[in-house]
Design an enzyme around this catalytic site. Sequence first.
Site, PDB file in Angstrom:
ATOM      1  N   GLU A  66       2.779   0.716   3.367  1.00  0.00           N
ATOM      2  CA  GLU A  66       2.247  -0.238   4.341  1.00  0.00           C
ATOM      3  C   GLU A  66       2.320  -1.621   3.722  1.00  0.00           C
ATOM      4  O   GLU A  66       1.864  -1.808   2.585  1.00  0.00           O
ATOM      5  CB  GLU A  66       0.766   0.071   4.633  1.00  0.00           C
ATOM      6  CG  GLU A  66       0.525   1.020   5.779  1.00  0.00           C
ATOM      7  CD  GLU A  66      -0.966   1.175   6.084  1.00  0.00           C
ATOM      8  OE1 GLU A  66      -1.388   0.810   7.182  1.00  0.00           O
ATOM      9  OE2 GLU A  66      -1.699   1.671   5.224  1.00  0.00           O
ATOM     10  N   HIS A 118       0.816  -1.219   0.000  1.00  0.00           N
ATOM     11  CA  HIS A 118       0.000   0.000   0.000  1.00  0.00           C
ATOM     12  C   HIS A 118       0.851   1.272   0.000  1.00  0.00           C
ATOM     13  O   HIS A 118       1.418   1.656   1.025  1.00  0.00           O
ATOM     14  CB  HIS A 118      -0.929  -0.023   1.221  1.00  0.00           C
ATOM     15  CG  HIS A 118      -1.877   1.134   1.300  1.00  0.00           C
ATOM     16  ND1 HIS A 118      -2.322   1.678   2.476  1.00  0.00           N
ATOM     17  CD2 HIS A 118      -2.477   1.869   0.312  1.00  0.00           C
ATOM     18  CE1 HIS A 118      -3.134   2.689   2.232  1.00  0.00           C
ATOM     19  NE2 HIS A 118      -3.241   2.820   0.935  1.00  0.00           N
ATOM     20  N   ASN A 151      -5.272   4.554   6.839  1.00  0.00           N
ATOM     21  CA  ASN A 151      -6.654   4.944   6.533  1.00  0.00           C
ATOM     22  C   ASN A 151      -7.630   4.693   7.682  1.00  0.00           C
ATOM     23  O   ASN A 151      -8.692   5.302   7.736  1.00  0.00           O
ATOM     24  CB  ASN A 151      -7.134   4.262   5.257  1.00  0.00           C
ATOM     25  CG  ASN A 151      -6.480   4.877   4.039  1.00  0.00           C
ATOM     26  OD1 ASN A 151      -6.271   6.081   3.987  1.00  0.00           O
ATOM     27  ND2 ASN A 151      -6.123   4.047   3.065  1.00  0.00           N
TER      28      ASN A 151
HETATM   29  C1  CAA Z   1      -5.920   7.047   0.508  1.00  0.00           C
HETATM   30  C2  CAA Z   1      -4.838   6.086   0.814  1.00  0.00           C
HETATM   31  O1  CAA Z   1      -5.015   4.877   0.655  1.00  0.00           O
HETATM   32  C3  CAA Z   1      -3.558   6.495   1.438  1.00  0.00           C
HETATM   33  C4  CAA Z   1      -3.055   7.851   1.132  1.00  0.00           C
HETATM   34  O2  CAA Z   1      -2.324   8.054   0.197  1.00  0.00           O
HETATM   35  S1  CAA Z   1      -3.591   9.068   2.138  1.00  0.00           S
HETATM   36  C5  CAA Z   1      -2.896  10.523   1.468  1.00  0.00           C
HETATM   37  C6  CAA Z   1      -1.482  10.711   1.958  1.00  0.00           C
HETATM   38  N1  CAA Z   1      -0.953  11.926   1.400  1.00  0.00           N
HETATM   39  C7  CAA Z   1      -1.017  13.090   2.053  1.00  0.00           C
HETATM   40  O3  CAA Z   1      -1.492  13.173   3.178  1.00  0.00           O
HETATM   41  C8  CAA Z   1      -0.489  14.257   1.287  1.00  0.00           C
HETATM   42  C9  CAA Z   1      -0.614  15.534   2.075  1.00  0.00           C
HETATM   43  N2  CAA Z   1      -0.070  16.638   1.292  1.00  0.00           N
HETATM   44  C10 CAA Z   1       1.251  16.864   1.186  1.00  0.00           C
HETATM   45  O4  CAA Z   1       2.071  16.165   1.767  1.00  0.00           O
HETATM   46  C11 CAA Z   1       1.665  18.031   0.339  1.00  0.00           C
HETATM   47  O5  CAA Z   1       0.601  18.932   0.258  1.00  0.00           O
HETATM   48  C12 CAA Z   1       2.135  17.623  -1.117  1.00  0.00           C
HETATM   49  C13 CAA Z   1       3.396  16.789  -1.008  1.00  0.00           C
HETATM   50  C14 CAA Z   1       1.077  16.837  -1.867  1.00  0.00           C
HETATM   51  C15 CAA Z   1       2.384  18.890  -1.911  1.00  0.00           C
HETATM   52  O6  CAA Z   1       3.288  19.664  -1.205  1.00  0.00           O
HETATM   53  P1  CAA Z   1       3.365  21.256  -1.346  1.00  0.00           P
HETATM   54  O7  CAA Z   1       4.484  21.699  -0.491  1.00  0.00           O
HETATM   55  O8  CAA Z   1       2.016  21.812  -1.159  1.00  0.00           O
HETATM   56  O9  CAA Z   1       3.630  21.492  -2.863  1.00  0.00           O
HETATM   57  P2  CAA Z   1       4.966  21.522  -3.680  1.00  0.00           P
HETATM   58  O10 CAA Z   1       6.045  22.320  -2.997  1.00  0.00           O
HETATM   59  O11 CAA Z   1       4.524  21.964  -5.029  1.00  0.00           O
HETATM   60  O12 CAA Z   1       5.386  20.008  -3.726  1.00  0.00           O
HETATM   61  C16 CAA Z   1       6.212  19.358  -2.778  1.00  0.00           C
HETATM   62  C17 CAA Z   1       6.842  18.196  -3.493  1.00  0.00           C
HETATM   63  O13 CAA Z   1       5.829  17.285  -3.928  1.00  0.00           O
HETATM   64  C18 CAA Z   1       5.905  17.089  -5.352  1.00  0.00           C
HETATM   65  N3  CAA Z   1       4.546  16.871  -5.810  1.00  0.00           N
HETATM   66  C19 CAA Z   1       3.471  17.648  -5.551  1.00  0.00           C
HETATM   67  N4  CAA Z   1       2.373  17.098  -6.088  1.00  0.00           N
HETATM   68  C20 CAA Z   1       2.757  15.961  -6.714  1.00  0.00           C
HETATM   69  C21 CAA Z   1       2.074  14.963  -7.452  1.00  0.00           C
HETATM   70  N5  CAA Z   1       0.742  14.988  -7.626  1.00  0.00           N
HETATM   71  N6  CAA Z   1       2.799  13.939  -7.963  1.00  0.00           N
HETATM   72  C22 CAA Z   1       4.134  13.875  -7.785  1.00  0.00           C
HETATM   73  N7  CAA Z   1       4.830  14.780  -7.063  1.00  0.00           N
HETATM   74  C23 CAA Z   1       4.149  15.812  -6.542  1.00  0.00           C
HETATM   75  C24 CAA Z   1       6.570  18.344  -5.851  1.00  0.00           C
HETATM   76  O14 CAA Z   1       7.241  18.118  -7.060  1.00  0.00           O
HETATM   77  C25 CAA Z   1       7.572  18.643  -4.751  1.00  0.00           C
HETATM   78  O15 CAA Z   1       8.716  17.795  -4.907  1.00  0.00           O
HETATM   79  P3  CAA Z   1      10.151  18.149  -4.262  1.00  0.00           P
HETATM   80  O16 CAA Z   1       9.967  18.385  -2.804  1.00  0.00           O
HETATM   81  O17 CAA Z   1      10.946  16.924  -4.573  1.00  0.00           O
HETATM   82  O18 CAA Z   1      10.623  19.366  -4.985  1.00  0.00           O
HETATM   83  N1  NDP Z   2      -6.056   7.849  -4.355  1.00  0.00           N
HETATM   84  C1  NDP Z   2      -5.270   7.622  -3.333  1.00  0.00           C
HETATM   85  O1  NDP Z   2      -4.854   8.571  -2.634  1.00  0.00           O
HETATM   86  C2  NDP Z   2      -4.847   6.242  -3.003  1.00  0.00           C
HETATM   87  C3  NDP Z   2      -5.458   5.158  -3.588  1.00  0.00           C
HETATM   88  N2  NDP Z   2      -5.044   3.886  -3.274  1.00  0.00           N
HETATM   89  C4  NDP Z   2      -5.679   2.739  -3.890  1.00  0.00           C
HETATM   90  O2  NDP Z   2      -5.107   2.562  -5.184  1.00  0.00           O
HETATM   91  C5  NDP Z   2      -6.090   2.016  -6.083  1.00  0.00           C
HETATM   92  C6  NDP Z   2      -6.228   2.934  -7.267  1.00  0.00           C
HETATM   93  O3  NDP Z   2      -6.621   4.216  -6.828  1.00  0.00           O
HETATM   94  P1  NDP Z   2      -6.429   5.523  -7.735  1.00  0.00           P
HETATM   95  O4  NDP Z   2      -5.215   5.370  -8.561  1.00  0.00           O
HETATM   96  O5  NDP Z   2      -6.582   6.672  -6.836  1.00  0.00           O
HETATM   97  O6  NDP Z   2      -7.738   5.414  -8.652  1.00  0.00           O
HETATM   98  P2  NDP Z   2      -7.999   6.038 -10.099  1.00  0.00           P
HETATM   99  O7  NDP Z   2      -9.469   6.164 -10.216  1.00  0.00           O
HETATM  100  O8  NDP Z   2      -7.140   7.234 -10.293  1.00  0.00           O
HETATM  101  O9  NDP Z   2      -7.432   4.912 -11.082  1.00  0.00           O
HETATM  102  C7  NDP Z   2      -7.954   3.622 -11.175  1.00  0.00           C
HETATM  103  C8  NDP Z   2      -7.611   3.115 -12.565  1.00  0.00           C
HETATM  104  O10 NDP Z   2      -7.929   1.718 -12.625  1.00  0.00           O
HETATM  105  C9  NDP Z   2      -8.555   1.508 -13.881  1.00  0.00           C
HETATM  106  N3  NDP Z   2      -9.289   0.263 -13.885  1.00  0.00           N
HETATM  107  C10 NDP Z   2     -10.582   0.030 -13.510  1.00  0.00           C
HETATM  108  N4  NDP Z   2     -10.876  -1.268 -13.717  1.00  0.00           N
HETATM  109  C11 NDP Z   2      -9.772  -1.864 -14.219  1.00  0.00           C
HETATM  110  C12 NDP Z   2      -9.463  -3.182 -14.668  1.00  0.00           C
HETATM  111  N5  NDP Z   2     -10.364  -4.150 -14.615  1.00  0.00           N
HETATM  112  N6  NDP Z   2      -8.224  -3.418 -15.164  1.00  0.00           N
HETATM  113  C13 NDP Z   2      -7.299  -2.453 -15.228  1.00  0.00           C
HETATM  114  N7  NDP Z   2      -7.526  -1.170 -14.841  1.00  0.00           N
HETATM  115  C14 NDP Z   2      -8.750  -0.891 -14.343  1.00  0.00           C
HETATM  116  C15 NDP Z   2      -9.423   2.750 -14.046  1.00  0.00           C
HETATM  117  O11 NDP Z   2      -9.880   2.855 -15.386  1.00  0.00           O
HETATM  118  P3  NDP Z   2     -11.264   3.675 -15.659  1.00  0.00           P
HETATM  119  O12 NDP Z   2     -10.989   5.089 -15.214  1.00  0.00           O
HETATM  120  O13 NDP Z   2     -11.429   3.520 -17.135  1.00  0.00           O
HETATM  121  O14 NDP Z   2     -12.323   3.013 -14.838  1.00  0.00           O
HETATM  122  C16 NDP Z   2      -8.424   3.828 -13.671  1.00  0.00           C
HETATM  123  O15 NDP Z   2      -7.575   4.176 -14.746  1.00  0.00           O
HETATM  124  C17 NDP Z   2      -7.373   1.843  -5.250  1.00  0.00           C
HETATM  125  O16 NDP Z   2      -7.404   0.545  -4.723  1.00  0.00           O
HETATM  126  C18 NDP Z   2      -7.174   2.870  -4.133  1.00  0.00           C
HETATM  127  O17 NDP Z   2      -7.893   2.560  -2.969  1.00  0.00           O
HETATM  128  C19 NDP Z   2      -4.010   3.654  -2.402  1.00  0.00           C
HETATM  129  C20 NDP Z   2      -3.346   4.695  -1.819  1.00  0.00           C
HETATM  130  C21 NDP Z   2      -3.746   6.077  -2.045  1.00  0.00           C
END
Ligand code: CAA
Ligand code: NDP
Length: 291
Positions: A152, A140, A190
């Site tokens: 993770e 993860h 999460n």
């Molecule tokens: C849902 C799940 O299953 C699990 C999860 O992922 S939960 C989400 C976890 N993530 C977070 O909590 C993110 C929280 N946000 C942050 O840490 C920051 O806002 C951020 C890193 C996204 C952006 O930081 P910022 O200081 O506002 O912007 P900025 O200075 O432009 O960017 C910082 C760095 O991130 C990079 N970056 C920003 N957005 C990016 C993106 N979408 N993709 C790749 N790199 C990115 C920038 O290039 C920059 O890189 P360097 O430090 O190497 O130069």
């Molecule tokens: N978003 C986040 O911050 C995080 C997400 N995750 C996990 O990662 C996974 C992806 O999330 P995320 O990238 O945000 O989602 P997105 O919606 O950005 O991307 C998912 C992609 O999977 C494609 N897809 C759907 N069905 C299939 C299939 N059968 N075969 C191949 N590709 C397929 C979708 O296509 P289409 O758009 O055409 O349906 C889309 O391009 C999820 O399990 C999510 O929980 C984990 C950590 C952080």
Amino acid sequence: MEIGKVGIVGAGQMGNGIAHVFALSGYNVILNDISEDALSAAVRQIEGNLERQVTREKITTDARQEALERISTTLKLPDLGQSDLIIEAATERETIKTAIFEDLMPHLAPHTILTSNTSSISITRLASRTDRPEKFMGFHFMNPVPIMELVELIRGIATDEETFKSCLAVVDRLGKTAASAEDFPAFIVNRILMPMINEAVYTLYEGVGSVSSIDSSLKLGANHPMGPLALADFIGLDTCLAIMNVLHDGLADTKYRPCPLLTKYVEAGWLGRKSKRGFYDYRQDPPVPTR
Ligand SMILES: CC(=O)CC(=O)SCCNC(=O)CCNC(=O)[C@H](O)C(C)(C)COP(=O)(O)OP(=O)(O)OC[C@H]1O[C@@H](n2cnc3c(N)ncnc32)[C@H](O)[C@@H]1OP(=O)(O)O
Ligand SMILES: NC(=O)C1=CN([C@@H]2O[C@H](COP(=O)(O)OP(=O)(O)OC[C@H]3O[C@@H](n4cnc5c(N)ncnc54)[C@H](OP(=O)(O)O)[C@@H]3O)[C@@H](O)[C@H]2O)C=CC1
């Protein structure tokens, strides 16, 4: 087992970030999606993010070029069959994930390790639908993958030690840090983060604060890098809702009840940044709060 070739299923925001970091660390990557548009958008995103790293002098132009050459894309899932490691990063829906593993199974090499980047779904249950629960685990990543340090690692009930050690070695080679989590709904990050985001949506729903005041409060008052509603938009509101549903169903506790307003946004197709509208409207620059 030494991992060299990595297959990634799903080329959304996580799939493209995962492909980016693996290719930069010297792995050969094959990226799959059901949509050609998603694959080309992913390659464009990777190119842009690598370019930004070059501009910020984090990597050299040669490293960027070599990384791009290590990535290939395919619409055909069986093309991933000979990978040493497969990371499924498709949409957060259990039926989609199990269908992918079922379609992959007949094409897999015996040694292939199967993993899922799921944010919340039971690894044990996903593994039980495959022919190799001992070679299956949760891998993860956090968003944005090139920046966030944590991975993770989640063992299902049957995951063997060799599989865990192989995945741990991969995390090390990516230059990231692993945290081991037990296989319970939404694991560690999460389990803690998503109820906070859901509570922020309730705070909005009940009129305690506007989108801006809620986000400013957590940014300026608790030093969070992003406010919880901006973070929800960044993660994807469909993914946030799916995670809350897994917590609610899996732990059977009303404290995990998804906020009806979160459900409404998802029903509207307002999924956050990826659909250009969520708690903010990204069709305008700077984005404008929708409430
Ligand atoms: C849902 C799940 O299953 C699990 C999860 O992922 S939960 C989400 C976890 N993530 C977070 O909590 C993110 C929280 N946000 C942050 O840490 C920051 O806002 C951020 C890193 C996204 C952006 O930081 P910022 O200081 O506002 O912007 P900025 O200075 O432009 O960017 C910082 C760095 O991130 C990079 N970056 C920003 N957005 C990016 C993106 N979408 N993709 C790749 N790199 C990115 C920038 O290039 C920059 O890189 P360097 O430090 O190497 O130069
Ligand atoms: N978003 C986040 O911050 C995080 C997400 N995750 C996990 O990662 C996974 C992806 O999330 P995320 O990238 O945000 O989602 P997105 O919606 O950005 O991307 C998912 C992609 O999977 C494609 N897809 C759907 N069905 C299939 C299939 N059968 N075969 C191949 N590709 C397929 C979708 O296509 P289409 O758009 O055409 O349906 C889309 O391009 C999820 O399990 C999510 O929980 C984990 C950590 C952080």
